[in-house]
Design an enzyme around this catalytic site. Structure first.
Site, PDB file in Angstrom:
ATOM      1  CE  LYS A  56      -3.689  -2.468   2.360  1.00 17.96           C
ATOM      2  NZ  LYS A  56      -4.322  -2.803   3.646  1.00 17.96           N
ATOM      3  CD  GLN A 100      -2.924  -4.265   6.823  1.00 16.31           C
ATOM      4  OE1 GLN A 100      -2.904  -3.276   6.094  1.00 16.31           O
ATOM      5  NE2 GLN A 100      -3.534  -5.377   6.463  1.00 16.31           N
ATOM      6  CG  ASP A 123      -9.205   0.175   5.548  1.00 18.10           C
ATOM      7  OD1 ASP A 123      -9.111   0.056   4.309  1.00 18.10           O
ATOM      8  OD2 ASP A 123      -8.419  -0.364   6.340  1.00 18.10           O
TER       9      ASP A 123
END
Ligand code: NDP
Length: 289
Positions: A56, A100, A123
């Site tokens: 990412k 994460q 997200d």
């Protein structure tokens, strides 16, 4: 034989579009040093998570987003994580924050996700954004479901009025996909581990999206002739190779289009994270295009 959707190529096109968009914004008066910023938080040493975060951050650099990597030890306390998130929430050069997952066992994800400012929640997992999705209101959507919708749209197949079956009901993947398909006027059935006669549901589907994480759980001969198939599942086979949920070799002969694993939804998930970050940066800095 169905068209195999090339997620890598579609992701490249999305990334190119974002690069050009950032360049266009920088040409506006007063915006010459404009740069979206994404903070990533990795807790612990899980090799898969480390690899995902690395991918990412590399993708960020390639399109002109500044990645701010934060690494905490596996022993980090919830308070330490919340303090870090609070600092990132306040930084004007950080427009998106990615925590994460999965987290080490002693950390509950919900309170940490809720500590992220909803307008920096790239997200799309904060309850505010999930609530907005349920209500059909504008908000940040989770990246994998956005990638799934992008792939379906690129296939050229209509969604409206189609019978869609989503297999999997997680908050991260299955549930938001079902909601996005519903918003686009599909008739949606959500299946899960307790669904009776899964095969019967799939046999009737014009569109199957599967997010289970079990190799070949969806048999190729369940797929209706001419259906669309999007396989989100990722599992490592006994030979070490990545595999999806769908029995690909058989399904692809019946489907009108099908996404492979790897090279399907995965690359688009990363591309959508970048798109969400650019979008949050534009909104926070009041860019007018
Ligand atoms: P979860 O484990 O949270 O959810 C799995 C879902 O599948 C659950 O709803 C479960 O049902 C359902 N399920 C499990 N077994 C069966 C079965 N035999 N038949 C029908 N349904 C079943 O996983 P995630 O949603 O987080 O991820 C799903 C998959 O997608 C994983 O393989 C993951 O690696 C992959 N993934 C891929 C991404 C990408 O970018 N390509 C991104 C994120 C995830 P129940 O609710 O009843 O337990």
């Amino acid at each position: 034989m169905g068209v195999v959707l090339d997620g890598k190529q579609h992701a490249r096109t999305v990334r190119q579009g974002l690069r050009e968009r950032i360049a266009r914004i920088r040409r506006q008066p007063g915006f010459h040093d404009w740069q979206p910023g994404l903070a990533t938080i990795l807790i612990g040493e899980d090799p898969a998570s480390r690899a995902y975060v690395g991918t990412k951050e590399k993708a960020c650099r390639e399109v002109g987003i500044a990645p701010f990597g934060h690494r905490l030890p596996a022993t980090a306390s919830a308070d330490e994580v919340v303090t870090l998130i609070g600092r990132l929430n306040a930084r004007p050069d950080v427009h998106g924050i990615l925590l994460q997952l999965p987290l080490p066992d002693h950390l509950e994800p919900a309170p940490l996700i809720e500590a992220i400012r909803p307008d920096k929640d790239v997200d799309g997992l904060h309850p505010v954004n999930q609530g907005r999705l349920v209500l059909g209101q504008d908000g940040l959507r989770p990246c994998t479901p956005l990638g799934v919708m992008h792939l379906i749209d690129q296939s050229g197949m209509a969604i409206e009025g189609k019978r869609a079956v989503v297999v999997g009901r997680s908050n991260l993947v299955g549930k938001p996909i079902a909601l996005l398909l519903l918003q686009r006027n599909a008739t949606v059935t959500t299946c899960h581990s307790q669904t009776a006669n899964l095969a019967d549901h799939i046999r009737q589907a014009d569109l199957v999206v599967t997010a289970i994480g079990q190799i070949d759980a969806i048999k190729g001969d369940w797929i209706k002739e001419g259906a669309g198939v999007i396989d989100v599942g990722i599992s490592r086979g006994s030979n070490g190779l990545l595999k999806g949920d769908v029995e690909f070799a058989i399904a692809k002969d019946r489907a009108a289009y099908i996404s492979p694993v790897p090279g399907g939804v995965g690359p688009l998930t990363v591309a959508m994270l970048l798109a969400n970050t650019v979008q949050t940066a534009e909104r926070q800095t009041k860019v007018r295009m």
